[in-house]
Design an enzyme around this catalytic site. Structure first.
Site, PDB file in Angstrom:
ATOM      1  CE  LYS A  50     -12.347  27.226  -9.170  1.00  0.00           C
ATOM      2  NZ  LYS A  50     -12.314  28.678  -8.913  1.00  0.00           N
ATOM      3  N   GLY A  51     -14.358  23.265  -4.537  1.00  0.00           N
ATOM      4  CA  GLY A  51     -14.122  22.081  -3.726  1.00  0.00           C
ATOM      5  C   GLY A  51     -15.318  21.592  -2.932  1.00  0.00           C
ATOM      6  CB  CYS A  52     -18.580  22.750  -2.048  1.00  0.00           C
ATOM      7  SG  CYS A  52     -17.737  24.215  -1.496  1.00  0.00           S
ATOM      8  CD  GLN A  53     -20.961  15.440  -2.761  1.00  0.00           C
ATOM      9  OE1 GLN A  53     -22.172  15.394  -2.914  1.00  0.00           O
ATOM     10  NE2 GLN A  53     -20.298  14.486  -2.155  1.00  0.00           N
ATOM     11  CB  SER A  54     -23.705  22.048  -3.366  1.00  0.00           C
ATOM     12  OG  SER A  54     -23.143  22.713  -2.263  1.00  0.00           O
TER      13      SER A  54
END
Ligand SMILES: Cc1ncc(COP(=O)(O)O)c(C=O)c1O
Lengths: 142, 407
Positions: A50-54
């Site tokens: 979680k929490g990544c742009q991709s």
């Protein structure tokens, strides 16, 4: 089998051949393209970091005291990063992973060239891999 | 006299730099924050170096000079938005705080269980979450105006959502993703016919649209200083006086009180009732310089250039194979949110950065818009009047070059 540090040194050497950052990225893209996709049935929220742009999925299996990782991302540069991490951490014991120090990321300059925000997820991936290792280590030693 | 972009640009020394070796900066992240003209930095520096004293308190000259400067900015903002009186201008730290303030205080004043609040599908999270939390606290219901395929609000649906249960309507003046300038006059009119209060999130509106709060007749208008060439940490909430007077204070403390005993406190008059504690007067003074700067050029001229640049950019970018524009409303600010087929926005943003282009990528604090288009994110180039056609040309070439890297 090469040690974690030997693999890291190889990666550093490979990247040092490119002066230009665009070439380093082209190399990451190539690595991303070469990485096998994970089985779609593991591309579920449970394995999503979680929490990544991709979106990044990381699927671990445990066998004979070793951890086997598969990973994928919908962004190709990130998939290249996944591929690097897999090279380093693939088929290692939990102890090896937990005792390792990842210096290649800094050494090839990725820390300055990837935004330090949550966006690239590199650090989240490393953290997740170590968490899997920790959990596995507890399990086999309990 | 026409708009001289090079002259305008010369006020922003930050733009003239190489961000990586041999990579000239092209700053297209203007919807996130605009760069600051020299006069803003100078105003802040002057006050820090020569004037600083805590406002509204001291008997000494520095305190009274600082107070005068801070209150002068309130007058300036008042005339900038054409508010009826200076008491209607509350300083906050930004749009987010302004909206939280209204959501809490107006909500306390007027919302009951079963009442309804209306927002739109194209809101920034800052204009969704405070209302959602309020509705949860009050047992009220949040309703949503959808947008159509061009990125325009469905006013026909809006009319069906309005009822005597509607207490508040809160929508943006312009969307930070779609660029749409919403027909807020009409929305305000319709809401008022139903007796609902209207809050306008002007974060993207203030720099690009003429804002006359009396003519609009909105009840509240919120904006951030940092998106109109001012310092971060400054914001404004305009509110109609009779409403602000009835609303309970949002935060409490020093300066916002009249008298305090351990049994009871009486509150200070407007606007101080809503400005507890030491405000960010230093940066507010910078905001004053920013507004002066905008007025010296005239928003109309700045916007005309931005519009020309936008049309130019769209005509170029739409030549790219697989270019997809999100938001093609009739009436837009210079925001271009797009995707290029087969290229992930994170990859694009990362490589654009390497080439010197500052763009925003991702969900842009607007999850519902991403869900509407069923995408994980977009790339956004947001233009400002200091941008040039040459920059647009080089952006176009960069995109073509990068596209090749992904085939
Ligand atoms: C439409 C809109 N609303 C609200 C905000 C929040 O503004 P701030 O972060 O300055 O409080 C933004 C900022 O991106 C915005 O674009």
């Amino acid at each position: 089998m090469k040690t974690i540090n030997e693999v890291q040194d190889e990666i550093i050497e490979e990247f040092s051949m490119f002066d230009d950052w665009m070439d380093k990225y082209a190399n990451l893209i190539e690595m991303g393209n070469e990485l096998n996709d994970i089985d779609p049935k593991y591309k579920v929220d449970n394995y999503l970091i979680k929490g990544c742009q991709s979106r990044v999925w990381l699927y671990p299996t445990f066998e004979d005291g070793k951890i086997h990782f598969e990973g994928e991302s919908d962004a190709i540069i990130v998939k290249g990063l996944v591929s690097l991490l897999l090279k380093v951490y693939e088929d290692r014991t939990a102890k090896e992973i937990l005792e390792s120090e990842l210096y290649f990321i800094d050494d090839i300059g990725l820390t300055q060239h990837l935004s330090p925000t949550r966006s690239n997820g590199l650090l989240s991936m490393v953290k997740q891999m170590r968490l899997y290792a920790l959990a596995y280590d507890r399990k086999i030693n309990s | 006299m026409s708009f001289d972009v090079q002259e305008f640009r010369s006020h922003f020394p930050i733009l003239d730099q190489e961000i990586y070796p041999k990579k000239k900066l092209v700053y297209f992240d203007n919807a996130a924050t605009t760069q600051k003209p020299k006069c803003v930095a100078e105003a802040v520096e002057h006050y820090m170096m020569k004037v600083n004293g805590n406002i509204h308190r001291g008997t000494h000259k520095m305190a009274s000079d600082a107070t005068r400067a801070y209150e002068a900015v309130r007058d300036q903002v008042c005339s900038f938005m054409n508010a009826a009186s200076r008491e209607e201008i509350i300083f906050t730290k930004g749009t987010t705080e302004s909206i939280n303030l209204v959501a809490w205080s107006l909500g306390e004043m007027c919302l009951q269980t079963g009442d309804e609040v209306i927002v739109s599908e194209m809101e920034h999270h800052a204009n969704i979450v405070p209302w959602q939390v309020l509705c949860q606290r009050k047992g009220a219901i949040l309703k949503v105006i959808p947008f159509d395929k061009n990125g325009e609000l469905r006013l026909d649906v809006f009319e069906t959502l309005l009822s005597d249960k509607t207490k508040v309507v809160s929508v943006n003046h312009a969307s930070n993703v779609l660029g749409t300038i919403n027909p807020i006059e009409k929305i305000i009119q319709l809401a008022h016919l139903n007796g609902a209060y209207v809050v306008i999130d002007g974060a993207q509106g203030i720099g690009h649209c003429e804002v006359d709060v009396q003519k609009l007749d909105c009840d509240f208008y919120a904006f951030s200083g940092h998106k109109v060439y001012g310092p971060t940490g400054t914001g404004v909430l305009y509110g109609k006086r009779e409403l602000l007077e009835q609303m309970p204070p949002f935060m409490t403390g020093g300066e916002m009180i009249e008298t305090v005993t351990f049994e009871q406190t009486t509150y200070n008059v407007l606007p101080y009732k809503f400005e507890p504690g030491t405000p960010n007067y230093t940066d507010v003074i910078g905001l004053g310089a920013a507004i002066g700067f905008v007025l010296s050029y005239g928003k109309g001229k700045m916007v005309a250039w931005e519009e020309e640049l936008y049309q130019y950019a769209i005509s170029k970018l739409s030549q790219i194979d697989g270019f997809r524009l999100f938001g093609s409303a009739e009436n837009k600010v210079g925001i271009i949110s797009f995707a290029i087929e087969g290229v992930h926005h994170f990859d694009l943003g990362t490589l654009l950065d390497q080439l010197g282009f500052a763009v925003r990528t991702g969900r842009l604090c607007a999850d519902p818009i991403m869900d509407h288009f069923e995408v994980q994110g977009v790339t956004r180039a947001a233009l400002s009047p200091y941008n040039t056609k040459e920059e647009v040309d080089s952006f176009y070439s960069a995109l073509l070059r990068l596209q090749q890297m992904f085939v």
